[in-house]
Design an enzyme around this catalytic site. Structure first.
Site, PDB file in Angstrom:
ATOM      1  N   ASN A 151       9.195  -6.806 -27.287  1.00 59.28           N
ATOM      2  CA  ASN A 151       9.448  -5.299 -26.866  1.00 59.28           C
ATOM      3  C   ASN A 151      10.117  -4.761 -27.998  1.00 59.28           C
ATOM      4  O   ASN A 151      11.383  -5.026 -28.001  1.00 59.28           O
ATOM      5  CB  ASN A 151       9.713  -5.106 -25.490  1.00 59.28           C
ATOM      6  CG  ASN A 151       8.958  -4.455 -24.753  1.00 59.28           C
ATOM      7  OD1 ASN A 151       9.297  -4.103 -23.496  1.00 59.28           O
ATOM      8  ND2 ASN A 151       7.911  -3.937 -25.087  1.00 59.28           N
ATOM      9  N   CYS A 182      13.749  -0.001 -17.929  1.00 61.13           N
ATOM     10  CA  CYS A 182      12.949  -0.977 -18.804  1.00 61.13           C
ATOM     11  C   CYS A 182      13.973  -2.096 -18.863  1.00 61.13           C
ATOM     12  O   CYS A 182      15.118  -2.067 -19.599  1.00 61.13           O
ATOM     13  CB  CYS A 182      12.663  -0.438 -20.153  1.00 61.13           C
ATOM     14  SG  CYS A 182      12.184  -1.371 -21.347  1.00 61.13           S
ATOM     15  N   ASN A 189      13.715  -5.157 -20.709  1.00 58.87           N
ATOM     16  CA  ASN A 189      13.764  -5.563 -22.218  1.00 58.87           C
ATOM     17  C   ASN A 189      14.672  -4.757 -22.883  1.00 58.87           C
ATOM     18  O   ASN A 189      15.602  -4.994 -23.793  1.00 58.87           O
ATOM     19  CB  ASN A 189      12.449  -5.966 -22.925  1.00 58.87           C
ATOM     20  CG  ASN A 189      11.559  -7.179 -22.303  1.00 58.87           C
ATOM     21  OD1 ASN A 189      12.257  -7.977 -21.698  1.00 58.87           O
ATOM     22  ND2 ASN A 189      10.411  -7.126 -22.446  1.00 58.87           N
ATOM     23  N   ASN A 244       2.125   0.226 -14.022  1.00 54.73           N
ATOM     24  CA  ASN A 244       2.077  -0.908 -14.865  1.00 54.73           C
ATOM     25  C   ASN A 244       1.071  -2.031 -14.599  1.00 54.73           C
ATOM     26  O   ASN A 244       1.240  -2.144 -13.256  1.00 54.73           O
ATOM     27  CB  ASN A 244       3.585  -1.380 -15.236  1.00 54.73           C
ATOM     28  CG  ASN A 244       4.391  -0.543 -16.008  1.00 54.73           C
ATOM     29  OD1 ASN A 244       4.187  -0.151 -17.022  1.00 54.73           O
ATOM     30  ND2 ASN A 244       5.032   0.092 -15.257  1.00 54.73           N
ATOM     31  N   GLU A 254       1.373  -1.746 -20.481  1.00 55.48           N
ATOM     32  CA  GLU A 254       2.557  -1.070 -20.076  1.00 55.48           C
ATOM     33  C   GLU A 254       2.165   0.628 -19.877  1.00 55.48           C
ATOM     34  O   GLU A 254       1.638   1.230 -20.897  1.00 55.48           O
ATOM     35  CB  GLU A 254       3.503  -0.978 -20.947  1.00 55.48           C
ATOM     36  CG  GLU A 254       4.520  -2.401 -20.701  1.00 55.48           C
ATOM     37  CD  GLU A 254       5.880  -2.173 -21.441  1.00 55.48           C
ATOM     38  OE1 GLU A 254       6.579  -1.129 -20.900  1.00 55.48           O
ATOM     39  OE2 GLU A 254       6.126  -3.128 -22.006  1.00 55.48           O
ATOM     40  N   ARG A 255       2.406   1.182 -18.931  1.00 61.08           N
ATOM     41  CA  ARG A 255       2.427   2.644 -18.746  1.00 61.08           C
ATOM     42  C   ARG A 255       3.281   3.454 -19.726  1.00 61.08           C
ATOM     43  O   ARG A 255       4.234   2.778 -19.900  1.00 61.08           O
ATOM     44  CB  ARG A 255       2.556   2.863 -17.289  1.00 61.08           C
ATOM     45  CG  ARG A 255       2.756   4.506 -16.887  1.00 61.08           C
ATOM     46  CD  ARG A 255       2.960   4.529 -15.361  1.00 61.08           C
ATOM     47  NE  ARG A 255       4.551   4.352 -15.692  1.00 61.08           N
ATOM     48  CZ  ARG A 255       5.460   4.732 -14.615  1.00 61.08           C
ATOM     49  NH1 ARG A 255       4.757   5.190 -13.402  1.00 61.08           N
ATOM     50  NH2 ARG A 255       6.635   4.460 -14.603  1.00 61.08           N
ATOM     51  N   CYS A 310       7.123  -7.509 -21.184  1.00 60.74           N
ATOM     52  CA  CYS A 310       7.833  -6.403 -20.363  1.00 60.74           C
ATOM     53  C   CYS A 310       8.838  -7.156 -19.388  1.00 60.74           C
ATOM     54  O   CYS A 310       8.464  -7.993 -18.699  1.00 60.74           O
ATOM     55  CB  CYS A 310       6.768  -5.698 -19.629  1.00 60.74           C
ATOM     56  SG  CYS A 310       7.024  -4.389 -18.381  1.00 60.74           S
ATOM     57  N   GLY A 311       9.891  -6.598 -19.427  1.00 63.23           N
ATOM     58  CA  GLY A 311      11.003  -7.286 -18.577  1.00 63.23           C
ATOM     59  C   GLY A 311      10.732  -7.108 -17.071  1.00 63.23           C
ATOM     60  O   GLY A 311      10.844  -7.821 -16.383  1.00 63.23           O
ATOM     61  N   THR A 312      10.708  -5.529 -16.595  1.00 62.80           N
ATOM     62  CA  THR A 312      10.392  -5.545 -15.373  1.00 62.80           C
ATOM     63  C   THR A 312       9.220  -5.993 -14.809  1.00 62.80           C
ATOM     64  O   THR A 312       9.135  -6.336 -13.680  1.00 62.80           O
ATOM     65  CB  THR A 312      10.431  -3.940 -15.120  1.00 62.80           C
ATOM     66  OG1 THR A 312       9.358  -3.268 -15.965  1.00 62.80           O
ATOM     67  CG2 THR A 312      11.849  -3.232 -15.429  1.00 62.80           C
TER      68      THR A 312
END
Length: 275
Positions: A14, A76, A78, A181, A199-200, A209-211
């Protein structure tokens, strides 16, 4: 306008532009145009998002995080790791720090090129949710790990049409008005977890994507009883590790660990973001 110093960073694939905006270098009136313009690939710097590091009255700093389309999400994972390492490298904070986000205060610990962050408590967890997708019932799970995520198990992660299917779920009426997402996860017989994410705000697949990794790990812990930590291999090949505790049915002490690499330093000229 004078060129604005920035750093390009990557959190497990990311990529972000990070700007020290404590002295208000970034013009507020042109901020949306600057974010969207400079995040364009091929014609500008190009990034999944842009991070502004700003003063805080209570913790080490505050961030404002923008998706590439200029939207302002709550969190976010990342990007948070990149912000933490940026702050450490620039003397804004020590190896252990706390900073403000729209999702709440995030704690971070910098370990060489890797960073571990404490996530805020998840909410809106729902497993076994059936939605209509192209006229067919599809079972998914949902959870908010700072931003909303849907998690969808698949058999073959390599052949998933992340962009088409992800876009349909992202804009699905069941997740209106804000959308979601979308994470596709596959668990091998060895227990290895692979993840791909739509990802939105980027409106496409990102390399990580971390989350989303946290969302997938918690859903898999709930549905398949995977123990902490859960390691997930991202589309870019990087590994993210999610640590958590369980108090009854409630998740607690959730941490996300992964790399936060410094790619290059530069100056953003006005021509880079003006159309």
């Amino acid at each position: 306008m004078k060129p604005i110093p920035f750093v390009k960073m990557s959190g497990s694939g990311n990529d972000f532009m990070v700007i020290d905006n404590r002295s208000r270098l970034v013009p507020e009136k042109q901020l949306h145009q600057l974010v969207v313009g400079s995040c364009r690939r091929r014609v500008s710097v190009g990034a999944d998002g842009l991070i502004l590091i700003e003063p805080s009255a209570s913790v080490d700093f505050k961030w404002r995080f923008f998706n590439a389309d200029g939207s302002l999400p709550e969190m976010c994972g990342n990007g948070a790791r990149c912000a933490a390492r940026f702050a450490f490298l620039h003397g804004i904070a020590g190896r252990r720090m706390a900073f403000e986000t729209r999702a709440g205060v995030i704690e971070a610990a910098v370990m060489d090129a890797g960073v571990r962050i404490r996530m805020t408590a998840p909410c809106e967890l729902e497993t076994g949710l059936t939605i209509a997708l192209e006229g067919l019932p599809t079972v998914v799970s949902r959870i908010n790990t700072g931003v909303p995520h849907v998690v969808l198990p698949v058999d073959d992660i390599a052949t998933v049409d992340v962009v088409a299917t992800g876009a349909r779920i992202r804009h699905h009426r069941d997740f209106a008005p804000d959308g979601t997402n979308v994470n596709f996860v596959a668990v091998a017989n060895s227990g290895r977890v692979s993840i791909r994410t739509y990802e939105r705000g980027v409106e496409g697949e990102t390399l990580a994507c971390g989350t989303g990794a946290v969302a997938a790990a918690l859903i898999l812990a709930r549905e398949r009883r995977l123990p902490s930590p859960v390691s997930l291999t991202t589309r870019g090949g990087a590994e993210l590790r999610v640590f958590f505790g369980l108090a009854g049915d409630r998740f607690e002490d959730i941490f996300l660990e992964g790399d936060a690499r410094l790619i290059y330093r530069g100056e953003l000229c006005e021509e880079a973001w003006r159309c």
